[in-house]
Scaffold this active site. Structure first.
Site, PDB file in Angstrom:
ATOM      1  NE  ARG A  68      56.581  23.672  64.195  1.00 19.53           N
ATOM      2  CZ  ARG A  68      55.853  24.078  65.228  1.00 19.53           C
ATOM      3  NH1 ARG A  68      56.323  23.995  66.445  1.00 19.53           N
ATOM      4  NH2 ARG A  68      54.645  24.572  65.050  1.00 19.53           N
ATOM      5  CG  ASP A 211      52.179  30.009  38.237  1.00 24.53           C
ATOM      6  OD1 ASP A 211      50.945  29.861  38.325  1.00 24.53           O
ATOM      7  OD2 ASP A 211      52.715  31.114  38.079  1.00 24.53           O
ATOM      8  CG  HIS A 212      47.564  27.302  41.743  1.00 22.65           C
ATOM      9  ND1 HIS A 212      48.015  28.418  42.367  1.00 22.65           N
ATOM     10  CD2 HIS A 212      46.233  27.481  41.592  1.00 22.65           C
ATOM     11  CE1 HIS A 212      47.005  29.238  42.600  1.00 22.65           C
ATOM     12  NE2 HIS A 212      45.911  28.695  42.136  1.00 22.65           N
ATOM     13  CD  GLU A 250      42.291  36.194  44.964  1.00 21.49           C
ATOM     14  OE1 GLU A 250      42.132  35.054  45.416  1.00 21.49           O
ATOM     15  OE2 GLU A 250      43.289  36.891  45.214  1.00 21.49           O
ATOM     16  CG  ASP A 269      49.515  36.553  46.626  1.00 23.75           C
ATOM     17  OD1 ASP A 269      50.088  35.505  46.959  1.00 23.75           O
ATOM     18  OD2 ASP A 269      48.273  36.684  46.633  1.00 23.75           O
ATOM     19  CG  HIS A 274      49.171  32.894  39.902  1.00 20.53           C
ATOM     20  ND1 HIS A 274      49.949  31.761  40.008  1.00 20.53           N
ATOM     21  CD2 HIS A 274      48.658  33.095  41.144  1.00 20.53           C
ATOM     22  CE1 HIS A 274      49.884  31.311  41.252  1.00 20.53           C
ATOM     23  NE2 HIS A 274      49.114  32.100  41.959  1.00 20.53           N
ATOM     24  CE  LYS A 374      44.647  38.014  48.203  1.00 14.43           C
ATOM     25  NZ  LYS A 374      44.353  36.619  47.839  1.00 14.43           N
TER      26      LYS A 374
END
Ligand code: BG6
Length: 524
Positions: A68, A211-212, A250, A269, A274, A374
């Site tokens: 931007r 999808d890493h 995590e 998420d 994943h 998380k």
């Protein structure tokens, strides 16, 4: 000779890997939309540096950042350098870094303004004039997801989408590819709509949905583990396997991402993408060849075999919860509802668990337990495969107390590796058995450092190899599984607050209730 079980004789190419290794990396201009965002700084720019360091980028490689704010090329180059110095897994070599930065340009503007694309086209043309040949173009959409269709449609309007490729070769001399970050929609309907809009501009072979997790070494190793070893596959079915648990825990919280996370939650998420990909790798049939179409066909078959939960079943097979204040990652941390940017009455889950059934011949009756959260006790991603107990124990009751069903654990991260839990006799005069582990650790068996997931994925997309990317039908099949759970959660008045678990703990006690008798979650 079966390509799945036997090593090819010397000099013969294994058809499983043929094709992938053969595809060349064409000279490319990569355009990153969202060039100053978190993902670009933390992952994409460091990945490009590491590829340059290894000599893996094509000889001619250019990068255009689009974002931007108005700024000169030099300022953006300085930002790239800063990001690479801070986040690269290698400390940068001066020459390599300078060589890469020289190829960087910047185009400012908002994504719904057509003049941005006109300017972009001019910059692309300029690189190509200097090269004296058309270069492959790779557009990376690393923006907020609301901009995905906006950018795609603008690329189409401006004639920047190129044409379809056949057998890897572009029809009009210009290879154009688009990489789309996650999340790909927030529901089945949205994902279908996005697919429709993307495919009205690009052909599927041009589209690389990221999808890493598919770029992680250990995830790719699951295919090597299953399909390059004769030992496990005969046991890999309902006759020998009791249950499969997939955990993505995590210890971090939402890391200032409340704006995104409070609308997403753990199911969207991590599980929708994943974790369902991890499930596919465990449950898929061996592909006939290691090619994008064959591998993805097998994954889609698994996803379509997963029983879609009915609204009545959701309460039984799904659990959601939120973290409360506690101690995690070595510090005292606030609860989810106290995090900055989170609505005080938020019902967004920071922990989700599912029990899924894969209704096919191989897996009928074997529960697949998935959990993601998380602020749990530690960061660990693993797949634990528990075998059925032995049918009869001939040893004394006391000696057998330590006997456990065999468990095979594929650890995706950290301490990447594979461990097999066996029963062994404790040395001594009595027959007493206890579990022991046989371990393979990446860190000790291979001395080289693994590349980051994004390095592998960026280079694969440049080559046009979509094996490690999600196909349109695959992403929709993933939503098909999660949608009924999300809809049911939205429709059911949730208790306020949601069931809570202490930050730094094993997660909510409610998650135990979905397990069948005799089965339990592994300690995180
Ligand atoms: C991302 C999620 O896709 O994956 C994050 O949006 C999560 O919330 C991350 O933290 C985990 O990735 P990794 O590679 O650290 O396991």
């Amino acid at each position: 000779m079966s390509v799945l079980t036997a090593a090819p004789p010397d000099g013969e190419v294994n058809p499983l890997v043929e094709g992938l290794e053969r595809l060349p990396v064409p000279s490319t201009t990569m355009v990153i939309f969202g060039a100053t965002g978190d993902l670009a700084r933390r992952k994409l720019l460091p990945a490009l540096y590491n590829l340059a360091h290894e000599g893996a980028l094509p000889e001619r490689f250019h990068l255009i950042g689009v974002s931007r704010r108005e700024k000169p090329h030099e300022d953006y180059r300085a930002e790239c350098e800063q990001a690479i110095r801070r986040f690269s897994r290698r400390s940068p070599d001066k020459n390599v870094l300078e060589g890469l930065l020289e190829q960087v340009k910047y185009v400012p503007g908002v994504f719904d303004d057509d003049s941005v694309y006109e300017r972009l086209a001019r910059e692309l043309d300029e690189f190509e004039r200097a090269a004296g040949e058309p270069l492959a173009r790779m557009f990376y959409l690393s923006t907020a997801p609301t901009f995905f269709p906006v950018i795609i449609e603008a690329l189409g309007r401006q004639g920047l989408a190129g044409r379809a490729e056949e057998d890897g070769a572009p029809q009009d001399g210009q290879r154009v590819r688009v990489i789309i970050e996650k999340p790909f929609g927030t529901s089945l309907a949205e994902a279908m709509d996005l697919n429709r809009r993307v495919l009205s501009v690009f052909e599927e072979p041009q589209v690389f949905r990221i999808d890493h997790y598919l770029g992680k070494e250990t995830v790719q190793n699951m295919m090597a583990f299953r399909f390059a070893n004769g030992m496990f596959e005969p046991l890999w079915n309902r006759n020998y396997i009791d249950n499969i648990q997939i955990t993505a825990a995590e210890d971090i919280g939402i890391e200032g991402r409340a704006g995104y996370y409070d609308r997403a939650g753990a199911l969207r998420d991590l599980i929708q993408n994943h974790m369902l990909q991890l499930l596919c790798h465990v449950a898929m049939e061996p592909p006939a060849r290691f090619s994008a179409e064959e591998v993805r066909n097998e994954k889609v078959k698994v996803l379509r075999s997963i029983r879609t939960p009915t609204p009545e079943e959701v309460g039984e097979i799904a659990v959601r919860a939120q973290y409360a204040a506690g101690h995690a990652g070595g510090q005292d941390v606030p609860g989810y509802l106290e995090e900055e940017g989170v609505a005080a009455d938020s019902h967004t889950e920071t922990f989700a668990a599912l029990r899924l059934e894969v209704d096919n011949w191989r897996w009928a009756g074997v529960p697949f337990y998935l959990r993601a959260g998380k602020r749990l006790a530690r960061k660990v991603t693993e797949i634990a495969i528990t075998l059925k107990p032995v049918p009869h124990l001939a040893f004394s009751r006391e000696g057998s107390l330590g006997v456990r069903p065999n468990q095979l654990v594929l650890t995706v991260q950290p301490n990447e590796g594979v461990s097999l839990q066996l029963g062994a006799k404790i040395p001594g005069t009595r027959m007493v058995i206890r579990p022991v582990n046989m371990e393979f650790l990446y860190g000790t068996s291979f001395l080289s450092q693994s590349p980051e997931a994004y390095e592998r994925l960026i280079i694969d997309a440049m080559r046009g190899d979509a094996t490690l990317f999600t196909r349109n039908d695959e992403v929709e099949a993933q939503w098909q599984i999660c949608d009924p759970v999300l809809k049911s959660w939205e429709a059911t008045p949730a208790p306020h607050p949601l069931p809570q678990y202490e930050a730094g703990s094993q997660g909510p006690t409610e998650a135990r209730e979905m397990m069948r008798e005799g089965q339990g979650w592994r300690t995180i």
